[in-house]
Design a protein around this motif. Structure first.
Motif, PDB file in Angstrom:
ATOM      1  N   GLY A 151     -19.395   2.009   1.481  1.00  0.00           N
ATOM      2  CA  GLY A 151     -20.176   2.483   0.102  1.00  0.00           C
ATOM      3  C   GLY A 151     -19.397   2.463  -0.922  1.00  0.00           C
ATOM      4  N   GLN A 152     -18.067   2.707  -0.887  1.00  0.00           N
ATOM      5  CA  GLN A 152     -17.043   2.893  -2.202  1.00  0.00           C
ATOM      6  C   GLN A 152     -16.964   1.695  -2.587  1.00  0.00           C
ATOM      7  OE1 GLN A 152     -13.879   5.904  -1.693  1.00  0.00           O
ATOM      8  NE2 GLN A 152     -14.286   5.505   0.298  1.00  0.00           N
ATOM      9  N   ILE A 153     -16.917   0.520  -1.773  1.00  0.00           N
ATOM     10  CA  ILE A 153     -16.538  -0.701  -2.340  1.00  0.00           C
ATOM     11  C   ILE A 153     -17.928  -1.069  -3.135  1.00  0.00           C
ATOM     12  CG2 ILE A 153     -16.248  -2.963  -1.579  1.00  0.00           C
ATOM     13  CD1 ILE A 153     -14.617  -2.037   0.626  1.00  0.00           C
ATOM     14  N   ALA A 154     -19.072  -1.057  -2.515  1.00  0.00           N
ATOM     15  CA  ALA A 154     -20.177  -1.400  -3.059  1.00  0.00           C
ATOM     16  C   ALA A 154     -20.475  -1.041  -4.525  1.00  0.00           C
ATOM     17  CB  ALA A 154     -21.411  -1.009  -2.129  1.00  0.00           C
ATOM     18  N   ARG A 155     -19.902   0.435  -4.669  1.00  0.00           N
ATOM     19  CA  ARG A 155     -20.079   1.136  -5.991  1.00  0.00           C
ATOM     20  C   ARG A 155     -19.005   0.424  -7.076  1.00  0.00           C
ATOM     21  NH1 ARG A 155     -24.059   4.272  -7.046  1.00  0.00           N
ATOM     22  NH2 ARG A 155     -23.696   5.895  -5.521  1.00  0.00           N
ATOM     23  N   ARG A 156     -17.903   0.149  -6.400  1.00  0.00           N
ATOM     24  CA  ARG A 156     -16.900  -0.663  -7.437  1.00  0.00           C
ATOM     25  C   ARG A 156     -17.416  -1.764  -7.845  1.00  0.00           C
ATOM     26  NH1 ARG A 156     -13.991   2.204 -10.059  1.00  0.00           N
ATOM     27  NH2 ARG A 156     -12.577   0.628 -10.333  1.00  0.00           N
ATOM     28  N   LEU A 157     -18.227  -2.639  -7.107  1.00  0.00           N
ATOM     29  CA  LEU A 157     -18.542  -3.849  -7.205  1.00  0.00           C
ATOM     30  C   LEU A 157     -19.999  -3.771  -7.969  1.00  0.00           C
ATOM     31  CD1 LEU A 157     -18.258  -5.664  -3.639  1.00  0.00           C
ATOM     32  CD2 LEU A 157     -16.696  -5.831  -5.841  1.00  0.00           C
ATOM     33  N   LEU A 171       0.963  -1.211   0.080  1.00  0.00           N
ATOM     34  CA  LEU A 171       0.064  -0.021  -0.091  1.00  0.00           C
ATOM     35  C   LEU A 171       0.880   1.037   0.196  1.00  0.00           C
ATOM     36  CD1 LEU A 171      -2.683  -1.018   2.573  1.00  0.00           C
ATOM     37  CD2 LEU A 171      -2.887  -1.088   0.289  1.00  0.00           C
ATOM     38  N   PRO A 172       0.386   2.283  -0.638  1.00  0.00           N
ATOM     39  CA  PRO A 172       1.260   3.584  -0.623  1.00  0.00           C
ATOM     40  C   PRO A 172       1.858   3.963   0.733  1.00  0.00           C
ATOM     41  CG  PRO A 172      -0.828   3.668  -1.951  1.00  0.00           C
ATOM     42  CD  PRO A 172      -0.923   2.694  -1.246  1.00  0.00           C
ATOM     43  N   GLU A 173       1.144   3.862   1.817  1.00  0.00           N
ATOM     44  CA  GLU A 173       1.801   4.301   3.281  1.00  0.00           C
ATOM     45  C   GLU A 173       1.292   3.259   4.157  1.00  0.00           C
ATOM     46  OE1 GLU A 173       2.080   6.582   6.586  1.00  0.00           O
ATOM     47  OE2 GLU A 173       0.114   6.145   5.977  1.00  0.00           O
ATOM     48  N   PRO A 174       2.370   2.992   5.204  1.00  0.00           N
ATOM     49  CA  PRO A 174       2.235   1.965   6.092  1.00  0.00           C
ATOM     50  C   PRO A 174       0.871   2.134   6.903  1.00  0.00           C
ATOM     51  CG  PRO A 174       4.406   2.706   6.148  1.00  0.00           C
ATOM     52  CD  PRO A 174       3.687   3.727   5.135  1.00  0.00           C
ATOM     53  N   ALA A 175       0.481   3.221   7.328  1.00  0.00           N
ATOM     54  CA  ALA A 175      -0.644   3.240   8.174  1.00  0.00           C
ATOM     55  C   ALA A 175      -1.916   2.890   7.422  1.00  0.00           C
ATOM     56  CB  ALA A 175      -1.023   4.754   8.788  1.00  0.00           C
ATOM     57  N   GLN A 176      -2.007   2.845   6.076  1.00  0.00           N
ATOM     58  CA  GLN A 176      -3.248   2.537   5.353  1.00  0.00           C
ATOM     59  C   GLN A 176      -3.426   0.912   5.451  1.00  0.00           C
ATOM     60  OE1 GLN A 176      -1.854   3.501   1.538  1.00  0.00           O
ATOM     61  NE2 GLN A 176      -2.977   5.597   1.416  1.00  0.00           N
ATOM     62  N   TYR A 177      -2.396   0.113   6.050  1.00  0.00           N
ATOM     63  CA  TYR A 177      -2.629  -1.340   6.587  1.00  0.00           C
ATOM     64  C   TYR A 177      -3.716  -1.239   7.544  1.00  0.00           C
ATOM     65  CZ  TYR A 177       0.782  -3.039   3.327  1.00  0.00           C
ATOM     66  OH  TYR A 177       1.672  -3.176   2.120  1.00  0.00           O
ATOM     67  N   LEU A 178      -4.079  -0.222   8.232  1.00  0.00           N
ATOM     68  CA  LEU A 178      -5.100  -0.253   9.547  1.00  0.00           C
ATOM     69  C   LEU A 178      -6.493   0.107   8.970  1.00  0.00           C
ATOM     70  CD1 LEU A 178      -2.996   1.489  12.364  1.00  0.00           C
ATOM     71  CD2 LEU A 178      -3.041  -0.882  11.748  1.00  0.00           C
ATOM     72  N   GLY A 207      -5.120  -1.514  -2.912  1.00  0.00           N
ATOM     73  CA  GLY A 207      -3.667  -0.847  -3.367  1.00  0.00           C
ATOM     74  C   GLY A 207      -3.911  -0.405  -4.802  1.00  0.00           C
ATOM     75  N   GLU A 208      -4.673  -1.088  -5.730  1.00  0.00           N
ATOM     76  CA  GLU A 208      -4.975  -0.711  -6.994  1.00  0.00           C
ATOM     77  C   GLU A 208      -5.539   0.500  -7.084  1.00  0.00           C
ATOM     78  OE1 GLU A 208      -6.514  -4.339  -8.695  1.00  0.00           O
ATOM     79  OE2 GLU A 208      -4.592  -5.398  -8.594  1.00  0.00           O
ATOM     80  N   TRP A 209      -6.852   0.651  -6.322  1.00  0.00           N
ATOM     81  CA  TRP A 209      -7.788   1.416  -6.494  1.00  0.00           C
ATOM     82  C   TRP A 209      -7.419   2.855  -5.698  1.00  0.00           C
ATOM     83  CZ3 TRP A 209     -12.488  -1.887  -3.903  1.00  0.00           C
ATOM     84  CH2 TRP A 209     -12.808  -2.728  -5.177  1.00  0.00           C
ATOM     85  N   LEU A 210      -6.452   2.671  -4.659  1.00  0.00           N
ATOM     86  CA  LEU A 210      -5.717   3.883  -4.277  1.00  0.00           C
ATOM     87  C   LEU A 210      -4.855   4.633  -5.233  1.00  0.00           C
ATOM     88  CD1 LEU A 210      -5.070   2.743  -0.731  1.00  0.00           C
ATOM     89  CD2 LEU A 210      -6.437   4.485  -0.987  1.00  0.00           C
ATOM     90  N   ARG A 211      -3.904   3.523  -5.828  1.00  0.00           N
ATOM     91  CA  ARG A 211      -3.007   4.042  -6.697  1.00  0.00           C
ATOM     92  C   ARG A 211      -3.734   4.909  -7.946  1.00  0.00           C
ATOM     93  NH1 ARG A 211       0.038   0.048  -4.508  1.00  0.00           N
ATOM     94  NH2 ARG A 211      -1.018  -1.578  -5.793  1.00  0.00           N
ATOM     95  N   ALA A 212      -4.791   4.355  -8.486  1.00  0.00           N
ATOM     96  CA  ALA A 212      -5.619   4.786  -9.706  1.00  0.00           C
ATOM     97  C   ALA A 212      -6.402   5.996  -9.209  1.00  0.00           C
ATOM     98  CB  ALA A 212      -6.436   3.652 -10.238  1.00  0.00           C
ATOM     99  N   GLY A 213      -6.658   6.320  -7.763  1.00  0.00           N
ATOM    100  CA  GLY A 213      -7.563   7.467  -7.361  1.00  0.00           C
ATOM    101  C   GLY A 213      -8.856   7.092  -7.441  1.00  0.00           C
ATOM    102  N   GLU A 214      -9.145   5.814  -7.525  1.00  0.00           N
ATOM    103  CA  GLU A 214     -10.526   5.341  -7.583  1.00  0.00           C
ATOM    104  C   GLU A 214     -11.054   4.868  -6.209  1.00  0.00           C
ATOM    105  OE1 GLU A 214     -10.104   1.763  -9.536  1.00  0.00           O
ATOM    106  OE2 GLU A 214     -10.051   3.051 -11.789  1.00  0.00           O
ATOM    107  N   ILE A 215     -10.503   5.351  -4.971  1.00  0.00           N
ATOM    108  CA  ILE A 215     -11.136   4.877  -3.894  1.00  0.00           C
ATOM    109  C   ILE A 215     -10.569   6.091  -2.774  1.00  0.00           C
ATOM    110  CG2 ILE A 215      -9.471   3.358  -2.908  1.00  0.00           C
ATOM    111  CD1 ILE A 215     -11.919   1.891  -1.887  1.00  0.00           C
TER     112      ILE A 215
END
Length: 345
Positions: free
Chosen positions: A169-175, A126-133, A304-312
């Motif tokens: 909510g963001q995940i549901a939209r992506r699904l 993930l782009p930043e360690p704290a994001q693992y939380l 990680g993919e969605w973060l790097r793509a700016g999609e979440i």
């Protein structure tokens, strides 16, 4: 600052059991010796740890079969943490410098069996360690394994302004969800759910008898296909009434009980009309990440993919310093934060 294997470090302990919601005065930040790892153990320097409302259920041990042990006065608090190995005992297999996540947060240094530390350098970074939380694994697992979101579904997320809900909510939209509705107790948070996170509507709780059910009916006039429930109580009961044929309900939290000032956080009783469950063939199941271990690497890769793509987005609050952690917990259980709350040690 303490060295890796000597000196003292800070940790947060339960000072006394709260009679209602936990407050700053119920905890103490103390100095303790930095422990040394034994054979098969590692010493981890924590960098970040998670503050979470479900911690209240551990205070006093009122919940049976909880995945974490009960907390008594004098105990150090528990929770997800991210850090790096600074010393390792014989046979540990994790060399110093290895980034890991584990469940002994709320302290600067933690000793634990190497098998309980999950190394992060082998996962999709993930782009930043704290994001693992982030708490998205719960939302993602519930929505894919139990909710099975389909194209065109209407998805309801209760407790949508918390760490799980702001990602759900963001995940549901992506699904593939066509309409996503969130619930919260704050008009300001409701506005943020819609303007920042793509929710189509926000339904407010606490607006008077019957108001929540009426608000839900207005927000979802054609009913609800999938529920991700963080709350229980009145909101779960109203969702049953709004369920469509074949709806799938995934229960992941019990905030109505955990955040009840008059209760002990150990239960979230609710009266549900079983008739619509039967007539509409509603599937109602509880979700636990412990029985879906495969979800975590899958979610981490997609997140990680969605973060790097700016999609979440990852809404979160950062609290600087372990001494502020008890105050952060008090603020969280009183609804003063939006998204995930992380302490930077």
């Amino acid at each position: 600052m303490a060295t890796a294997t000597s000196g003292t470090a800070h940790e947060v302990r339960l000072a006394e059991l709260p009679a209602g919601l936990p407050e700053r005065r119920h905890f103490e930040v103390v100095e303790a010796p930095v422990p040394a790892p034994g054979p098969g153990e590692v010493l981890v320097r924590n960098r970040h740890f998670l503050v979470f409302a479900a911690l209240r259920t551990l205070l006093g041990g009122g919940v049976r079969d909880a995945p974490l042990p009960p907390l008594r006065p004098g105990d150090t608090l528990l929770g997800h943490a991210v850090g790096e190995v600074v010393a390792a005992g014989e046979g540990a297999g994790l060399p110093p410098g290895t980034p890991v996540t584990h469940m002994l947060g709320w302290r600067e240094y933690a000793v634990l069996p190497a098998g309980q530390a999950v190394r992060l350098d082998g996962q999709a970074a993930l782009p930043e360690p704290a994001q693992y939380l982030n708490q998205g694994a719960t939302a993602y697992g519930a929505l894919t394994r139990l909710g099975q979101v389909r194209e065109g579904d209407t998805v309801l997320v209760t407790g949508a302004a918390g760490g799980v809900g702001t990602l759900a909510g963001q995940i549901a939209r992506r699904l593939g969800a066509a309409r996503v509705i969130g619930t919260t107790g704050s008009a300001a948070k409701g506005e943020r759910l819609v303007s920042e996170l793509g929710y189509d509507a926000a339904v407010l709780r606490g607006q008077g008898p019957g108001a929540f059910a009426r608000g839900l009916a207005e927000a979802a006039p054609d009913g609800v296909d999938v529920l991700l429930d963080n709350v229980g109580g009145e909101q779960l009961a109203a969702a049953v009434g709004a369920a469509r044929q074949g709806a799938r309900f995934a229960l992941v939290g019990a905030l109505s009980g955990q955040l009840d000032p008059a209760g002990d956080g150990a239960g979230a009783p609710v009266t549900v009309d079983s008739t619509p469950l039967i007539l509409k063939g509603v599937a109602l199941r509880g979700y636990s990440g412990l029985t879906h271990q495969d979800v975590i690497p899958e979610w981490t890769a997609r997140f990680g993919e969605w973060l790097r793509a700016g999609e979440i987005r990852f809404p979160h609050t950062r609290v600087a310093g372990i001494e502020r952690a008890p105050e952060a917990l008090e603020e969280l259980v009183r609804g003063r934060h939006f998204g995930t709350v992380i302490v930077d040690v």
